[in-house]
Design an enzyme around this catalytic site. Structure first.
Site, PDB file in Angstrom:
ATOM      1  N   GLY A 261       0.948  -0.996  -0.326  1.00 31.73           N
ATOM      2  CA  GLY A 261      -0.255  -0.028   0.040  1.00 31.73           C
ATOM      3  C   GLY A 261       0.448   1.480   0.038  1.00 31.73           C
ATOM      4  O   GLY A 261       0.424   2.177  -0.658  1.00 31.73           O
ATOM      5  N   ASP A 262       1.864   1.076   0.780  1.00 28.84           N
ATOM      6  CA  ASP A 262       2.692   1.960   0.882  1.00 28.84           C
ATOM      7  C   ASP A 262       3.682   2.632  -0.574  1.00 28.84           C
ATOM      8  O   ASP A 262       3.594   3.778  -0.748  1.00 28.84           O
ATOM      9  CB  ASP A 262       4.061   2.319   1.843  1.00 28.84           C
ATOM     10  CG  ASP A 262       3.338   1.826   3.349  1.00 28.84           C
ATOM     11  OD1 ASP A 262       2.358   2.729   3.421  1.00 28.84           O
ATOM     12  OD2 ASP A 262       4.110   0.690   3.580  1.00 28.84           O
TER      13      ASP A 262
END
Length: 326
Positions: A261-262
């Site tokens: 997600g990052d």
């Protein structure tokens, strides 16, 4: 224990700044199969700096893009964290210990996470970090605010930073949850990146599939120029007032999902700040996230690796589904 950047002037001139209020040391161990209550001999043990904003800066660095990372670090773990990152990271010292997270990886791809408690943040430390954040805000800069708020932080803290950034012509990318997310949305960030669970929590409604995600993201888009929802193996969606796009991603062997997600956030920032359109940025960011899950802990994909996967990303425009022609 404040660690200064290699070039003090570069902090105020950085065009991308990430803030990690609650960083961590992530300890990865691998075992063939996790059996509760049994002794395990682990095949490997890896320690890497962790936390959402830290991961975004690391992902940007792997893409060849410079950024600055701000945040808190405390105790012996905080010293290890600071010494393990390059000069682009700058830390405000706190009295408590930086948290430590244990992540157990099994050969079948399953991941079990045991996240440690967060340190308390005192008002003086918060004021110091806020001053640093305000210092870097300038027209055209990108401010990535990522992660949860530990005890002691003002619940409206992210809202105050977002409001200040917007007023100064900077663009805010928000990746948080709970009240911190809800309040910061009131200040109109540029990009918001919830996952399925965070979106459902904000909407107070289930998000069972991509259609549910789009419906709730359209509500969230009243507060942000672009809402990007990460759906794991189901890809991602991007919603603006102009349209809805879904990214379908290829299947890859999962080594570690942590940081995907990052990497999606980093990919969106890198692409949008380089002048790409939202659907183009979604394709690039989805490729970055897909690459990340196939890499070892702490390793982020290069531009060449992302480009190879980007060719396999399918982008579908869904506008007519939600804005039917009259």
């Amino acid at each position: 224990m404040t660690v200064q950047p290699d070039d003090p002037e570069s902090l105020s001139s950085a065009d991308i700044v990430t803030v990690t209020v609650n960083p961590a040391i992530d300890v990865y161990v691998r075992t063939e199969s996790l059996q509760p209550g049994e002794l395990h001999r682990v095949d490997e043990q890896i320690l890497v700096p962790g936390g959402k904003g830290v991961n975004v800066s690391c992902a940007l660095e792997a893409m060849g893009r410079k950024s600055r990372a701000l945040g808190f670090a405390g105790g012996s773990r905080g010293r290890w964290l600071a010494s393990s990152l390059p000069g682009w990271a700058q830390w405000i010292p706190i009295a408590g210990e930086t948290r430590m997270n244990l992540k157990v990886m099994e050969d079948n791809g399953r991941l079990t996470e045991l996240n440690g408690p967060s340190p308390h943040i005192d008002p003086e430390s918060w004021a110091l970090l806020s001053a640093q954040v305000l210092e870097v805000l300038r027209p055209g800069a990108w401010l990535v605010i990522a992660g949860n708020l530990p005890e002691g932080c003002p619940v409206e803290g992210y809202r105050a930073w977002t409001k200040a950034a917007v007023e100064r012509g900077a663009r805010v990318v928000l990746d948080s949850s709970g009240d911190a997310l809800r309040l910061a949305l009131e200040a109109r960030p540029h990009v918001v990146k919830p996952n399925r669970q965070e979106l459902a929590e904000w909407a107070k409604a289930p998000v069972l599939d991509a259609v549910d995600a789009v419906r709730q993201a359209l509500r969230m888009a009243r507060y942000a120029a672009c809402v990007v929802v990460s759906l794991g193996a189901d890809g991602a969606i991007a919603v603006t007032q102009e349209g809805v796009w879904r990214a379908r991603v290829p299947s890859v062997k999962v080594v570690s999902p942590v940081g995907a997600g990052d990497s999606l956030v980093a990919g969106m920032v890198h692409a949008l700040s380089s002048g790409r359109s939202v659907p183009e940025a979604l394709a690039f960011a989805s490729a970055a996230a897909t690459c990340k899950v196939a890499l070892p802990p702490g390793v982020f994909p290069s531009l060449a690796q992302i480009a190879a996967i980007e060719q396999q990303i399918e982008i579908e425009a869904w506008r007519d589904v939600f804005w039917p022609s009259s």
